[in-house]
Design an enzyme around this catalytic site. Structure first.
Site, PDB file in Angstrom:
ATOM      1  CD  GLU A   1      -2.130  -9.304  16.385  1.00 39.94           C
ATOM      2  OE1 GLU A   1      -1.505  -9.552  15.505  1.00 39.94           O
ATOM      3  OE2 GLU A   1      -2.951 -10.305  16.916  1.00 39.94           O
TER       4      GLU A   1
ATOM      5  CD  GLU B 224      -5.250  -9.225  11.807  1.00 40.73           C
ATOM      6  OE1 GLU B 224      -6.154  -8.433  12.112  1.00 40.73           O
ATOM      7  OE2 GLU B 224      -4.261  -9.196  12.592  1.00 40.73           O
TER       8      GLU B 224
HETATM    9  C1  3H9 Z   1      -1.860 -10.316  10.215  1.00 47.66           C
HETATM   10  O1  3H9 Z   1      -1.159  -9.300  10.635  1.00 47.66           O
HETATM   11  C2  3H9 Z   1      -1.815 -11.633  11.207  1.00 47.66           C
HETATM   12  C3  3H9 Z   1      -1.475 -11.353  12.659  1.00 47.66           C
HETATM   13  O2  3H9 Z   1      -2.549 -10.854  13.042  1.00 47.66           O
HETATM   14  C4  3H9 Z   1      -1.000 -12.652  13.236  1.00 47.66           C
HETATM   15  C5  3H9 Z   1       0.281 -13.303  12.860  1.00 47.66           C
HETATM   16  C6  3H9 Z   1       0.572 -14.207  13.763  1.00 47.66           C
HETATM   17  N1  3H9 Z   1       2.204  -8.545   3.568  1.00 47.66           N
HETATM   18  O3  3H9 Z   1      -1.857  -2.028  -0.893  1.00 47.66           O
HETATM   19  P1  3H9 Z   1      -0.493  -1.460  -1.660  1.00 47.66           P
HETATM   20  C7  3H9 Z   1       2.616  -5.232  -0.101  1.00 47.66           C
HETATM   21  S1  3H9 Z   1      -2.317 -10.459   8.660  1.00 47.66           S
HETATM   22  C8  3H9 Z   1       3.252  -8.557   2.711  1.00 47.66           C
HETATM   23  O4  3H9 Z   1      -0.624  -1.471  -3.032  1.00 47.66           O
HETATM   24  P2  3H9 Z   1      -1.443   0.898  -0.346  1.00 47.66           P
HETATM   25  C9  3H9 Z   1       1.486  -5.423  -1.297  1.00 47.66           C
HETATM   26  O5  3H9 Z   1       1.440  -6.645  -1.888  1.00 47.66           O
HETATM   27  C10 3H9 Z   1      -1.947  -8.993   8.036  1.00 47.66           C
HETATM   28  N2  3H9 Z   1       3.117  -7.626   1.611  1.00 47.66           N
HETATM   29  O6  3H9 Z   1      -0.459   0.072  -0.958  1.00 47.66           O
HETATM   30  C11 3H9 Z   1       2.027  -4.356  -2.276  1.00 47.66           C
HETATM   31  O7  3H9 Z   1       3.129  -5.038  -3.138  1.00 47.66           O
HETATM   32  P3  3H9 Z   1       3.780  -4.975  -4.614  1.00 47.66           P
HETATM   33  C12 3H9 Z   1      -2.880  -7.889   8.359  1.00 47.66           C
HETATM   34  C13 3H9 Z   1       2.183  -6.685   1.720  1.00 47.66           C
HETATM   35  O8  3H9 Z   1      -0.271   2.117  -0.107  1.00 47.66           O
HETATM   36  C14 3H9 Z   1       2.813  -3.171  -1.482  1.00 47.66           C
HETATM   37  O9  3H9 Z   1       3.004  -3.809  -0.078  1.00 47.66           O
HETATM   38  N3  3H9 Z   1      -2.602  -6.613   7.593  1.00 47.66           N
HETATM   39  C15 3H9 Z   1       1.561  -6.477   2.984  1.00 47.66           C
HETATM   40  O10 3H9 Z   1      -2.533   1.262  -1.161  1.00 47.66           O
HETATM   41  C16 3H9 Z   1       1.921  -1.802  -1.367  1.00 47.66           C
HETATM   42  O11 3H9 Z   1       0.510  -2.258  -0.965  1.00 47.66           O
HETATM   43  C17 3H9 Z   1      -3.188  -6.490   6.409  1.00 47.66           C
HETATM   44  O12 3H9 Z   1      -4.087  -6.991   5.971  1.00 47.66           O
HETATM   45  C18 3H9 Z   1       1.378  -7.823   3.979  1.00 47.66           C
HETATM   46  N4  3H9 Z   1       0.892  -7.380   5.070  1.00 47.66           N
HETATM   47  O13 3H9 Z   1      -1.830   0.286   1.004  1.00 47.66           O
HETATM   48  C19 3H9 Z   1      -2.957  -5.311   5.854  1.00 47.66           C
HETATM   49  N5  3H9 Z   1       0.612  -5.323   2.737  1.00 47.66           N
HETATM   50  O14 3H9 Z   1       4.058  -3.364  -4.715  1.00 47.66           O
HETATM   51  C20 3H9 Z   1      -2.840  -5.386   4.307  1.00 47.66           C
HETATM   52  C21 3H9 Z   1       0.923  -4.765   1.636  1.00 47.66           C
HETATM   53  O15 3H9 Z   1       4.757  -5.793  -4.904  1.00 47.66           O
HETATM   54  N6  3H9 Z   1      -2.217  -4.210   3.384  1.00 47.66           N
HETATM   55  N7  3H9 Z   1       1.920  -5.613   1.000  1.00 47.66           N
HETATM   56  O16 3H9 Z   1       2.511  -4.999  -5.340  1.00 47.66           O
HETATM   57  C22 3H9 Z   1      -3.008  -3.007   3.276  1.00 47.66           C
HETATM   58  O17 3H9 Z   1      -3.985  -3.109   3.665  1.00 47.66           O
HETATM   59  C23 3H9 Z   1      -2.406  -2.140   2.469  1.00 47.66           C
HETATM   60  O18 3H9 Z   1      -1.206  -2.788   1.702  1.00 47.66           O
HETATM   61  C24 3H9 Z   1      -1.905  -0.963   3.116  1.00 47.66           C
HETATM   62  C25 3H9 Z   1      -1.030   0.086   2.132  1.00 47.66           C
HETATM   63  C26 3H9 Z   1      -3.176  -0.149   3.603  1.00 47.66           C
HETATM   64  C27 3H9 Z   1      -0.967  -1.089   4.386  1.00 47.66           C
END
Ligand code: 3H9
Length: 697
Positions: free
Chosen positions: A105, A125
């Site tokens: 976004e 999301e």
């Molecule tokens: C959103 O964006 C809403 C908006 O539209 C509107 C707002 C108003 N936040 O997965 P990993 C942490 S909703 C906080 O093992 P990978 C995760 O917990 C969001 N923490 O790595 C982990 O922590 P720890 C939409 C986050 O390389 C560490 O980062 N976005 C977030 O296998 C490593 O993560 C998503 O849904 C976060 N957003 O994969 C994306 N993301 O080391 C969600 C990750 O302490 N994330 N962490 O256990 C993912 O899909 C994967 O983490 C990603 C990396 C592909 C990015």
């Protein structure tokens, strides 16, 4: 500008740099930093264009999920992105890794986007029970059209940079240094006299298309595919606003719908599932500096469905693997099975012929244990019989090199006894795959009494390499998943005796969100599965632990499920579609009569309580015994291995959300009515009486 967002100037180009490890999530500090940096660049007369770039492994992966459910802090992301878009100087987002959710976004509020070829972009999301809440539902349709935006937003699946280029989400693909590429692109824009280009002002992709038809089609698809989910329909409504309302009102509508999702229990459950999965890989007592052994070659003992599935997992991860069978015929059959499995993927279009050959080249067949002398890990997947396992592990001990990990895929036998067949029990661990092993994500990593830290850490690393969700568990009958599912299966069969039918019970549990009901599942796996275990239990269990008999009676009558075309349902030749089995009512009547039960109409609520609370009570015992590290690990096992609905968070989260006092009270009633199986877990009783939750532990 702040610790996590900095502003530099390279001639006429301002570079805004985000550095918020591990994934540059858009927490309050990043939002403030972005707003201040873009404002400062806008105000600086020397700046003619702005480049946004991220440090670390990825562009911004979205809003900071940890902030959901807490009081919001200003500036919110919508305000930040609207400010970026409103800027008068051209801005360029440089994307690497994954630009997800709020990250994308932000990118689409910049006026131009360039990306590394390896990058991915998406709005995931919906997988967290949300919708894109910072303009994504209004701006993406303006870039790619309503139909494609609906696909991306409702599925939540990311697309590759090349597809993003084709669709117009990004303007160019780049290589090399991100900052340099961003500056070069911005300078080129200036040289060509290009200025701000606001996504929100575009309508070219919205005009002249039957957007209403695309919305109607997606609504129908969502109603059919995910009827119980809250956010997908709201995603559709938000996208609809992109072409029915002017931008400002569309953004307002998106905010309202986002707010509804934010407070929904499904959002809380799905976010719990997200963090639980990441938490599960962390082993509390594992010393931080534990070394991990290198895994370059693998072996699998047994070329049946399970063994071949496991071998495929290794080959898919690029690890050469040898399958050991007892004869050259069995060995050849195993290789054929692997080829056939890959062949099905080729037929479906998910694998190319070339990739099939490459993967098959990694799989070889052997018949001699001596050929396992170079493997780093070997997984035994032979018949579930202690005598057979003993022979296998003695042979492995004699033939595998020192330091090789000797793993068992046993689903029910005592891993400590298996380890004792070797002179190196510290190298023995359980790797409990779920069938089909090459498809199912779950891996229970079974920690024996003598398994070393190094072997445990390596086993978890193997799981990661094989792209599994690995959860460490202790040794007990059935480990976590199967021990719990036994309770659930038994109760669902008791419900048949009380008056339920397979159709009704499966239907209620499907409505609850399970991928499949217990009886369709039984038919799929075969009613003879577990017959030996049940016979053993009847002989060994104290008299007060009664078992239902319907399953065994049907198995004895040759109704084994899909493989015989008849089980709880009827199957026409070559079809997996369940039809009514006309013989079943008489079998159910007879079973009830034999137990002296008058059949009655069961309510949906009762069916859920009897089956799901059985899982919860056993889960509490498992926690208390330390077989699982934390309640969320049990949820992860259930979500990834047993088709439990993610929007219910897993059985333990579900219990917490109902209230443990209520669950405990019902379990006490069931204990009175249905006897010994329902003895409440002491931990559940304690937490219920203290007004606490499993999550508080
Ligand atoms: C959103 O964006 C809403 C908006 O539209 C509107 C707002 C108003 N936040 O997965 P990993 C942490 S909703 C906080 O093992 P990978 C995760 O917990 C969001 N923490 O790595 C982990 O922590 P720890 C939409 C986050 O390389 C560490 O980062 N976005 C977030 O296998 C490593 O993560 C998503 O849904 C976060 N957003 O994969 C994306 N993301 O080391 C969600 C990750 O302490 N994330 N962490 O256990 C993912 O899909 C994967 O983490 C990603 C990396 C592909 C990015």
């Amino acid at each position: 500008m702040s610790d996590v967002v900095t502003l530099e100037r390279h001639g006429a180009i301002a570079v805004v740099r985000v550095n918020n490890p591990p994934v540059n999530a858009l927490g309050i500090a990043v939002r403030e930093g972005l707003q201040n940096s873009f404002n400062a660049a806008e105000a600086d007369p020397a700046v003619k264009a702005i480049v946004l770039v991220c440090e670390g492994s990825t562009f911004m992966a979205g809003a900071d999920i940890k902030e959901f459910g807490k009081p919001p802090k200003s500036p919110g992301l919508p305000e930040v992105v609207n400010g970026i878009e409103a800027g008068t100087k051209p801005s360029v987002a440089v994307i690497h890794g994954t630009a997800l959710g709020g990250g994308l976004e932000v990118a689409v509020s910049c006026h131009y986007r360039i990306a590394l070829k390896s990058a991915k972009v998406g709005l995931p999301e919906v997988k967290l029970g949300l919708l894109p809440g910072a303009g994504g539902t209004q701006r993406l349709p303006r870039l790619v059209g309503v139909a494609k935006a609906l696909d991306m937003i409702v599925s939540g699946d990311p697309i590759s940079a090349s597809e993003a280029l084709e669709l117009g989400v990004v303007d160019a693909l780049i290589e090399g240094d991100l900052t340099a590429a961003g500056i070069a692109y911005a300078e080129q824009l200036l040289a060509e006299g290009k200025g701000a280009r606001r996504t929100g002002e575009r309508t070219d992709k919205l005009d002249g298309v039957d957007n209403a038809a695309a919305v109607a089609a997606k609504r129908a698809e969502v109603s059919k595919k995910t009827p119980g989910l809250f956010s997908p329909q709201r995603c559709v409504s938000a996208v609809e606003a992109a072409f029915t309302l002017p931008l400002a009102e569309g953004l307002k509508r998106e905010r309202e719908l986002f707010g509804e999702c934010l407070v929904s229990p499904q959002r809380a459950a799905l976010v719990h599932a997200f963090f639980s999965e990441r938490q599960a890989s962390k082993i509390d007592d594992l010393p931080k500096d534990t070394p991990v052994r290198e895994i370059n070659r693998a072996g699998v003992i047994g070329g049946g469905t399970m063994g071949v599935g496991i071998a495929i997992c290794f080959a898919n991860a690029g690890i050469p693997v040898k399958i050991l069978e007892i004869s050259s015929e069995a060995r050849d059959k195993a290789l054929e099975r692997a080829r056939d499995t890959y062949g099905m993927s080729v037929k479906r279009g998910s694998l190319t012929e070339d990739a099939l050959e490459k993967r098959m080249a990694l799989i070889s067949g052997i018949t001699d244990y001596a050929d396992l002398n170079d493997v780093d890990v070997v997984v035994e997947a032979v018949f579930e019989d202690m005598g057979v396992k003993q022979k296998v592990f003695e042979a492995l001990d004699a033939n595998c090199k020192p330091g090789a990990i000797l793993a068992s895929n046993t689903s029910s036998l005592d891993l400590n006894a298996i380890a004792a067949f070797t002179k190196r029990p510290e190298d023995v661990v359980g790797l409990h795959f779920f069938s089909p092993a090459n498809v199912m994500r779950l891996l229970e990593v079974v920690r024996g009494a003598k398994t070393s830290f190094e072997v445990l850490a390596t086993a978890m690393a193997i799981g990661k390499k094989l792209k599994k969700v690995s959860v460490p568990v202790g040794v007990c009958d059935g480990f976590v998943g199967n021990r719990m599912v036994f309770q659930y299966g038994r109760e669902s069969e008791f419900l048949l005796e009380e008056g339920g039918t397979p159709d009704q019970i499966d239907g209620v549990l499907r409505k609850f969100g399970l991928a499949m009901g217990p009886f369709a599942m039984r038919d799929l796996s075969g009613l003879d599965i577990g017959l030996a275990i049940r016979t053993r239990q009847r002989q060994t269990l104290p008299a007060e632990f009664k078992l239902p008999t319907i399953l065994d009676k049907m198995a004895e009558a040759g109704m084994l499920g899909q493989k015989t075309g008849k089980g709880f349902y009827l199957y026409e030749k070559g079809s997996r579609a369940p039809l009514t089995n006309p013989e079943l009512p008489a079998i159910l009547e007879a079973a009830s009569k034999q137990q002296g039960i008058e059949r009655r109409q069961l309510t949906d609520e009762y069916i859920i309580e009897r089956t799901i609370y059985a899982l919860i009570n056993e889960g509490a015992k498992i926690l208390e015994e330390g077989i699982a590290q934390r309640s969320s690990d049990i949820d992860v096992i259930y979500l990834n291995g047993y088709g439990f609905p993610a929007h219910q968070g897993g059985p333990m989260f579900y219990a917490d959300s109902i209230g443990l006092d209520r669950v405990y009270a019902r379990i006490c009633e069931f204990h009175q009515q249905h006897g010994a199986w329902w003895k409440p877990a002491p931990l559940l009783e304690k937490l219920a009486k203290e007004g606490r939750k499993f999550a508080d532990l």
